[in-house]
Motif scaffolding. Sequence first.
Motif, PDB file in Angstrom:
ATOM      1  N   GLY A 170      42.744  31.972  39.083  1.00 45.12           N
ATOM      2  CA  GLY A 170      43.507  31.279  40.097  1.00 45.12           C
ATOM      3  C   GLY A 170      44.386  32.179  40.940  1.00 45.12           C
ATOM      4  N   ALA A 171      44.959  33.235  40.333  1.00 49.01           N
ATOM      5  CA  ALA A 171      45.831  34.140  41.083  1.00 49.01           C
ATOM      6  C   ALA A 171      45.039  34.871  42.157  1.00 49.01           C
ATOM      7  N   LEU A 172      43.867  35.412  41.803  1.00 48.09           N
ATOM      8  CA  LEU A 172      43.049  36.131  42.783  1.00 48.09           C
ATOM      9  C   LEU A 172      42.510  35.177  43.853  1.00 48.09           C
ATOM     10  N   GLY A 173      42.174  33.962  43.446  1.00 48.69           N
ATOM     11  CA  GLY A 173      41.640  33.011  44.413  1.00 48.69           C
ATOM     12  C   GLY A 173      42.659  32.607  45.460  1.00 48.69           C
ATOM     13  N   GLN A 174      43.953  32.575  45.067  1.00 48.87           N
ATOM     14  CA  GLN A 174      44.989  32.076  45.967  1.00 48.87           C
ATOM     15  C   GLN A 174      45.751  33.177  46.695  1.00 48.87           C
TER      16      GLN A 174
END
Length: 352
Positions: A170-174
């Motif tokens: 989620g961190a990389l996606g956002q």
Amino acid sequence: MSKVLMKGNEVIAEAAIKAGCRLYFGYPITPQTEISETLAKRMPKVGGLCMQAESEIAAINMVLGASSTGKRVLTSSSSPGLSLKSEGISYIVGSDLPCVIVNVQRGGPGLGGIQPSQADYFQATRALGHGDMHIIVLAPASIQEIGDLTQEAFDLADIYRTPVMILADGALGQMMEPIDFDARTPREIPEKTWVASGHHNKRAHNIINSLYIQPEDLEKNIISRFERYKNIENTEVKYESFMTDDADIVIVSFGIASRISKSAIIKARAAGIKAGLLRPITVWPFPAKKLRSLADTAKTFLSVELNMGQMVSDVKLAVECKKPVEFYGRTGGMIPSVDEIFGKLSEMSKSL
């Protein structure tokens, strides 16, 4: 092309289009929904199709059918959604079809939460589908790498006729960072003589199937596939080494956790602690040979993950009991701080 500032999920969508993908089938789930949102806007402009299926199960079976025609096809989801796709993924593997699958991981098990996680490591590398099977799993750690590896994933899928997964979180996606979509050189792709696209009876029909009634036929097929896996393990292992040449403590970490680990290593070096990082970029195949060689010089290893300890099993197998292996992780959507990892390094350095 100059660099542009983009969010990770949007980069996956644009990189897929750059790689020649014109077919996307998916179902919305947080934290990866921007992939389908971006493709819903972009695909019609490039002559492609973005379809929201009625479920994850329907989406992955659309991928199976589309891939059999030789077209580049993408699907994406987040942890519980990948569980639903697992049967279809196994059928795609059994049919020797290429496709790219994105998993922007969230915390679990069950519905869990929507915060960043690396809790699907086992699912991606060991239990993505039933039967004897592997798929190539790429774990980016930056937005530039998300773009590069998404394009690389389509090439690898076509070269080896296998699904390839982008394992993000989620961190990389956002998060947003600069990206140059032309930084990577495309690979040479073999002709797709196997496609079931119709030849007007000018040649024998290609048949794509994953059902083998005769045990002898199925065994021959599986053994042939595992010979291909051996080739992948010999030629496609990717990793990053950071300050490992003289490291007493080698952190093994992937994805967003590796970036935090690298900052902790810089802080540790300033404090006189000789630490380094080995970052697997392919988590399958795993860089076991490189880790085994590091065990000849390093004194101890530390696996840092956003889960309760999954990749640490592969680190222990790779090191072959030559040196101790410890684990540090946070779970449930919690991300360790630089100071937390530095504190663990300081504790380990006192016992060297």
